[in-house]
Design a protein around this motif. Structure first.
Motif, PDB file in Angstrom:
ATOM      1  N   GLY A  88       0.843  -1.186   0.000  1.00 19.21           N
ATOM      2  CA  GLY A  88       0.000   0.000   0.000  1.00 19.21           C
ATOM      3  C   GLY A  88       0.873   1.229   0.000  1.00 19.21           C
ATOM      4  N   ALA A  89       0.270   2.383   0.251  1.00 19.02           N
ATOM      5  CA  ALA A  89       1.015   3.633   0.270  1.00 19.02           C
ATOM      6  C   ALA A  89       1.214   4.170   1.678  1.00 19.02           C
ATOM      7  CB  ALA A  89       0.315   4.687  -0.591  1.00 19.02           C
ATOM      8  N   GLN A  90       0.214   3.997   2.542  1.00 16.89           N
ATOM      9  CA  GLN A  90       0.293   4.436   3.941  1.00 16.89           C
ATOM     10  C   GLN A  90      -0.360   3.374   4.825  1.00 16.89           C
ATOM     11  OE1 GLN A  90      -1.241   6.851   1.716  1.00 16.89           O
ATOM     12  NE2 GLN A  90       0.743   7.785   1.307  1.00 16.89           N
ATOM     13  N   THR A  91      -0.104   3.486   6.126  1.00 18.42           N
ATOM     14  CA  THR A  91      -0.649   2.477   7.033  1.00 18.42           C
ATOM     15  C   THR A  91      -2.134   2.653   7.293  1.00 18.42           C
ATOM     16  OG1 THR A  91       0.078   3.808   8.917  1.00 18.42           O
ATOM     17  CG2 THR A  91       1.534   2.049   8.206  1.00 18.42           C
ATOM     18  N   SER A  92      -2.627   3.883   7.356  1.00 15.27           N
ATOM     19  CA  SER A  92      -4.015   4.081   7.784  1.00 15.27           C
ATOM     20  C   SER A  92      -5.030   3.371   6.884  1.00 15.27           C
ATOM     21  CB  SER A  92      -4.346   5.566   7.928  1.00 15.27           C
ATOM     22  OG  SER A  92      -4.076   6.268   6.746  1.00 15.27           O
ATOM     23  N   PRO A  93      -4.892   3.380   5.538  1.00 17.19           N
ATOM     24  CA  PRO A  93      -5.846   2.606   4.746  1.00 17.19           C
ATOM     25  C   PRO A  93      -5.769   1.107   5.013  1.00 17.19           C
ATOM     26  CG  PRO A  93      -4.736   4.229   3.376  1.00 17.19           C
ATOM     27  CD  PRO A  93      -3.995   4.162   4.673  1.00 17.19           C
ATOM     28  N   LEU A  94      -4.577   0.614   5.367  1.00 14.78           N
ATOM     29  CA  LEU A  94      -4.443  -0.806   5.684  1.00 14.78           C
ATOM     30  C   LEU A  94      -5.108  -1.123   7.020  1.00 14.78           C
ATOM     31  CD1 LEU A  94      -0.736  -1.192   4.522  1.00 14.78           C
ATOM     32  CD2 LEU A  94      -2.792  -1.955   3.313  1.00 14.78           C
ATOM     33  N   VAL A  95      -4.948  -0.222   8.000  1.00 13.39           N
ATOM     34  CA  VAL A  95      -5.690  -0.371   9.255  1.00 13.39           C
ATOM     35  C   VAL A  95      -7.187  -0.290   8.981  1.00 13.39           C
ATOM     36  CG1 VAL A  95      -6.118   0.627  11.543  1.00 13.39           C
ATOM     37  CG2 VAL A  95      -3.792   0.550  10.633  1.00 13.39           C
ATOM     38  N   GLY A  96      -7.552   0.560   8.016  1.00 14.44           N
ATOM     39  CA  GLY A  96      -8.959   0.723   7.668  1.00 14.44           C
ATOM     40  C   GLY A  96      -9.619  -0.566   7.205  1.00 14.44           C
ATOM     41  N   LEU A  97      -8.864  -1.481   6.620  1.00 15.64           N
ATOM     42  CA  LEU A  97      -9.428  -2.776   6.243  1.00 15.64           C
ATOM     43  C   LEU A  97      -9.948  -3.515   7.469  1.00 15.64           C
ATOM     44  CD1 LEU A  97      -6.684  -4.036   3.753  1.00 15.64           C
ATOM     45  CD2 LEU A  97      -8.920  -3.095   3.158  1.00 15.64           C
ATOM     46  N   VAL A  98      -9.179  -3.443   8.553  1.00 11.89           N
ATOM     47  CA  VAL A  98      -9.589  -4.107   9.790  1.00 11.89           C
ATOM     48  C   VAL A  98     -10.754  -3.362  10.428  1.00 11.89           C
ATOM     49  CG1 VAL A  98      -8.807  -4.889  12.061  1.00 11.89           C
ATOM     50  CG2 VAL A  98      -7.230  -4.937  10.117  1.00 11.89           C
ATOM     51  N   ALA A  99     -10.694  -2.026  10.411  1.00 10.87           N
ATOM     52  CA  ALA A  99     -11.770  -1.227  11.003  1.00 10.87           C
ATOM     53  C   ALA A  99     -13.102  -1.495  10.315  1.00 10.87           C
ATOM     54  CB  ALA A  99     -11.412   0.252  10.936  1.00 10.87           C
ATOM     55  N   ALA A 100     -13.080  -1.637   8.988  1.00 10.83           N
ATOM     56  CA  ALA A 100     -14.319  -1.873   8.247  1.00 10.83           C
ATOM     57  C   ALA A 100     -14.902  -3.246   8.549  1.00 10.83           C
ATOM     58  CB  ALA A 100     -14.065  -1.730   6.749  1.00 10.83           C
ATOM     59  N   ALA A 101     -14.070  -4.162   9.037  1.00 11.15           N
ATOM     60  CA  ALA A 101     -14.543  -5.513   9.343  1.00 11.15           C
ATOM     61  C   ALA A 101     -15.107  -5.631  10.751  1.00 11.15           C
ATOM     62  CB  ALA A 101     -13.393  -6.510   9.167  1.00 11.15           C
ATOM     63  N   VAL A 102     -14.992  -4.585  11.561  1.00 11.18           N
ATOM     64  CA  VAL A 102     -15.586  -4.614  12.893  1.00 11.18           C
ATOM     65  C   VAL A 102     -17.108  -4.615  12.744  1.00 11.18           C
ATOM     66  CG1 VAL A 102     -15.806  -3.408  15.101  1.00 11.18           C
ATOM     67  CG2 VAL A 102     -13.615  -3.400  13.891  1.00 11.18           C
ATOM     68  N   PRO A 103     -17.830  -5.513  13.401  1.00  4.71           N
ATOM     69  CA  PRO A 103     -19.294  -5.543  13.241  1.00  4.71           C
ATOM     70  C   PRO A 103     -19.951  -4.317  13.843  1.00  4.71           C
ATOM     71  CG  PRO A 103     -18.596  -7.026  14.993  1.00  4.71           C
ATOM     72  CD  PRO A 103     -17.341  -6.561  14.318  1.00  4.71           C
ATOM     73  N   ASP A 104     -21.149  -4.000  13.380  1.00  2.88           N
ATOM     74  CA  ASP A 104     -21.913  -2.903  13.974  1.00  2.88           C
ATOM     75  C   ASP A 104     -22.007  -3.111  15.483  1.00  2.88           C
ATOM     76  OD1 ASP A 104     -22.248  -2.055  11.406  1.00  2.88           O
ATOM     77  OD2 ASP A 104     -24.409  -2.429  11.296  1.00  2.88           O
ATOM     78  N   GLY A 105     -21.726  -2.041  16.229  1.00  2.00           N
ATOM     79  CA  GLY A 105     -21.773  -2.147  17.677  1.00  2.00           C
ATOM     80  C   GLY A 105     -20.563  -2.836  18.280  1.00  2.00           C
TER      81      GLY A 105
END
Length: 364
Positions: A88-105
């Protein structure tokens, strides 16, 4: 696109002295935690790439040789199979992959005062009911054991160089079925990562422009197979295709089956410069780098009346900015972070740099 997998020299075959000789000496640059210095080979590679581009000789296939070499070298740095590495280019979008996988709530545990590229991607999901609990880095495992969906931390804290016990964190996360994420940006290049933390986190992320001395715009993620199965390739693109040049048009999405499915299309010139730097750090005896960097940092701590900390980063209190001002006046490159002054010793530094810091502070 041609995928080139270069030969993989064994880690530890490059002596520290040889790595030090690959840098142009910049006296007083004690700031690897902000940005590393380029190897002369990196600067040469970038100049050659610019000449080739100017002459109309640059091609994507040529650039991909550097991407493939960088990916393979980072796999050796991280101690994982190359198939587990995404670019990737930066870490935050890669962390964002994990954040998007967190379930609602869902619930996320992070280290208190961690770098925001680790924390913000999770905070951005507050509208889905995702809650983020920040605890002192030494209490991450305890907090994770209370129950969460993700526990995320930097291995080495950007602000003051503290090293997290990521083995305990992953063990606690595993017991509650949570994903563990570790950012190794401030560790890779001076702190040995083999066999940990690649084996001590479900997902690791790294920006390579600091201690690994690559150009900015080069970053990596590693995933275990189980963690990868939980992540959605949010930036799905042609370069992440199973056959990239067959993935440039249409709606027949066939992503790579391994870590490449999370790739983003590379910023070409950055990877040209990254390849020689990552190759060098993949081959160096990282234990010798660790001893050198930490030795300088702990020498400074001792001369300032501070206890050793086992980190290449030294943080000095500086409430009124006077410490930073004295170091700046002495021609030293340091950084102000979190109400203090951060000094980061790496392979190009030597005892003269420690002497200059002490002299600048003693002069006050």
């Amino acid at each position: 696109m041609t995928t080139v997998t270069p030969a993989a020299p064994r880690p530890g075959t490059l002596p520290l002295a040889d790595l030090r000789a690959m840098f142009r000496r910049v006296p007083g640059h004690i700031d690897a935690a902000t940005s590393g210095l380029p190897l002369t080979a990196t600067a040469d590679a970038l100049r050659s790439a610019l000449d080739a581009w100017t002459a109309g000789e640059a091609t994507p296939a040529t650039y991909d040789v550097s991407v493939a070499a960088s990916r393979a070298a980072y796999a050796r740095v991280a101690g994982v199979d190359v198939t587990r590495v995404a670019i990737g280019a930066q870490t935050s979008p890669l962390v964002g992959l994990v954040a998007a996988a967190v379930p609602d709530g869902g619930r996320v545990v992070v280290a208190e005062d961690d770098f925001t590229s680790v924390t913000y991607p999770f905070l951005a999901h507050a509208d889905r009911g995702v809650t983020v609990r920040a605890v002192p880095v030494g209490h991450l495992a305890e907090a994770a054991a209370d129950g969460c969906d993700v526990v995320a931390t930097s291995l080495v804290q950007s602000r003051d160089g503290r090293v997290a016990d990521v083995g305990a964190v992953r063990a606690a996360a595993a017991r509650v079925g949570a994903v563990s994420l570790v950012d190794v940006t401030q560790a890779a290049g001076w702190l040995p990562l083999v066999p940990a933390p690649a084996d001590h986190a479900d997902v690791t992320v790294c920006s390579a422009y600091k201690w690994l001395c690559a150009p900015r715009g080069t970053a990596f993620a590693t995933t275990t197979p189980a963690a990868a199965a939980r992540l959605r390739p949010l930036a799905a693109n042609w370069y992440a295709g199973d056959d990239p040049w067959a993935s440039v048009y249409g709606t027949d999405m066939r992503l790579a089956s391994d870590g490449r499915r999370f790739d983003t299309s590379p910023a070409w010139l950055s990877w040209v410069g990254a390849a020689p730097a990552l190759d060098a750090f993949a081959r160096v005896d990282v234990a010798a780098v660790h001893a050198h960097d930490v030795g300088l940092a702990d020498d400074l701590r001792g001369r300032l009346g501070l206890d050793p900390a086992g980190s290449a980063i030294v943080s000095l209190a500086d409430d009124d900015g006077s410490v930073r001002a004295r170091l700046d006046a002495a021609g030293l490159r340091v950084a102000g972070r979190g109400g203090g002054v951060r000094l980061a010793f790496h392979v190009w530094n030597d005892s003269d740099d420690v002497d200059r810091v002490v002299a600048a502070l003693d002069a006050a």
